[in-house]
Design an enzyme around this catalytic site. Structure first.
Site, PDB file in Angstrom:
ATOM      1  N   ARG A 233       0.853  -1.182   0.000  1.00 10.05           N
ATOM      2  CA  ARG A 233       0.000   0.000   0.000  1.00 10.05           C
ATOM      3  C   ARG A 233       0.891   1.235   0.000  1.00 10.05           C
ATOM      4  O   ARG A 233       1.908   1.286   0.693  1.00 10.05           O
ATOM      5  CB  ARG A 233      -0.928   0.024   1.230  1.00 10.05           C
ATOM      6  N   HIS A 281      -1.057  -0.533  -9.834  1.00  6.45           N
ATOM      7  CA  HIS A 281      -1.688  -1.357  -8.803  1.00  6.45           C
ATOM      8  C   HIS A 281      -2.266  -2.647  -9.409  1.00  6.45           C
ATOM      9  O   HIS A 281      -3.456  -2.944  -9.287  1.00  6.45           O
ATOM     10  CB  HIS A 281      -2.792  -0.571  -8.082  1.00  6.45           C
TER      11      HIS A 281
END
Length: 318
Positions: A233, A281
């Site tokens: 993250r 991502h």
């Protein structure tokens, strides 16, 4: 192979701005033909929803689902879900732990590690400037890779890295055991682990305790010239500090799949840095055809009055 039907499987509401509803509906109904699958935006009777499968749903989505029995997080990371204040009490939350996801993640991490270990960014830059820039390859045994976070995905990645002959260090909150990996645990050992590594791979969950765990002070503890890989993250890292340390050369290169703000804003300095590889991502995503089997099994467990597998503990954050 489909699962045996329960007497009344029920209705599942789907929400994700990133995944194709029809693909997931087909995959789920291939496993459970009696399951009603509807998009959450088209729910006319929310009180009849039994299961919710979601990824970053809007605030208040669960409010009128008064008979909800299961929430399925559409991915491995659950930080965007467990940090909410509108989760219904006593409804179990599960996350997907599909083996295909761990293989996909391990493949991405191995690609990133090999790319840095073989100095490929140096050759990419040389190519852009038309230079024949030979650099002798290093032996894998001479390179230390630290994998931070040894959950389902991290353990698989660490295992694959050590299979390539790299000295592999692993770090996690509680001590793990992985063949061929030197494992450590606890905050008191973290700085020592990253200080030994030529390549640091960040795979930790995002929790209140890990947010900005890699601030400037900790990033400066990396070996000068070390490579940094983040597939976890973005908010685990102080991105401004990371950018400055990449510009100064203290951090030699980075492969970044996640960012503090996604999509990464146009004009961000990271976009134009020659020692940074950016991906949007996608290091590991849920594959409907394989993940649907696990989801169907959990729906049948809940339908039969049992607890599902892979329950998330919201208080812990994963």
């Amino acid at each position: 192979m489909t699962f045996p039907e329960a007497a009344a499987v029920g209705t599942l509401a789907f929400y994700s701005d990133f995944d194709d509803f029809q693909t997931w509906k087909k995959a789920l109904q291939t496993q459970l033909p009696a399951l009603q699958v509807i998009h959450a935006s088209q729910t006319e009777r929310p009180e009849e929803i039994d299961y919710a499968m979601v990824w970053k749903p809007p605030q208040g989505i669960f409010e009128r689902m008064t008979n909800l029995r299961l929430i399925i997080n559409l991915g491995a990371g659950v930080d965007s879900l467990v940090g909410r204040d509108d989760l219904p009490g006593n409804v179990p939350i599960t996350r997907i732990t599909d083996p295909q996801m761990s293989r996909m993640m391990a493949g991405y991490v191995l690609f990133a590690v090999l790319r840095h270990a073989r100095d490929i960014p140096v050759f990419e830059q040389a190519q852009r400037s038309g230079r024949w820039a030979y650099r002798h390859p290093r032996s894998p045994e001479e390179i230390t890779v630290a994998v931070l976070g040894l959950g389902h995905l991290g353990a698989k990645a660490a295992h694959e890295i050590q299979r390539q002959g790299f000295r592999t260090l692993g770090w996690s909150r509680s001590l793990a055991q992985i063949d061929g990996v030197e494992c450590s645990a606890g905050m008191e050992t973290l700085d020592s682990v990253i200080g030994q590594a030529d390549i640091v791979v960040l795979m930790l969950p995002l929790t209140p305790q890990t947010r900005h765990l890699f601030d400037r002070a900790r990033l400066e503890k990396l070996r000068p010239g070390a490579a940094f890989v983040n597939v976890a993250r973005g908010t685990l890292v102080d991105q401004a500090a990371l950018t400055e340390l990449l510009q100064s050369g203290h951090i030699g290169a980075a492969t970044l799949d996640v960012f503090e703000h996604e999509p990464l804003p146009t004009g961000d300095a990271l976009w134009s840095m020659p020692n940074v590889l950016i991906t949007p991502h996608l290091a590991s995503v849920a594959i409907p055809s394989s993940s649907a089997k696990q989801i169907a099994a959990n729906i049948l467990r809940v339908s039969a009055g049992d607890l599902p597998d892979n329950i998330v503990e919201p208080s812990r954050g994963y």
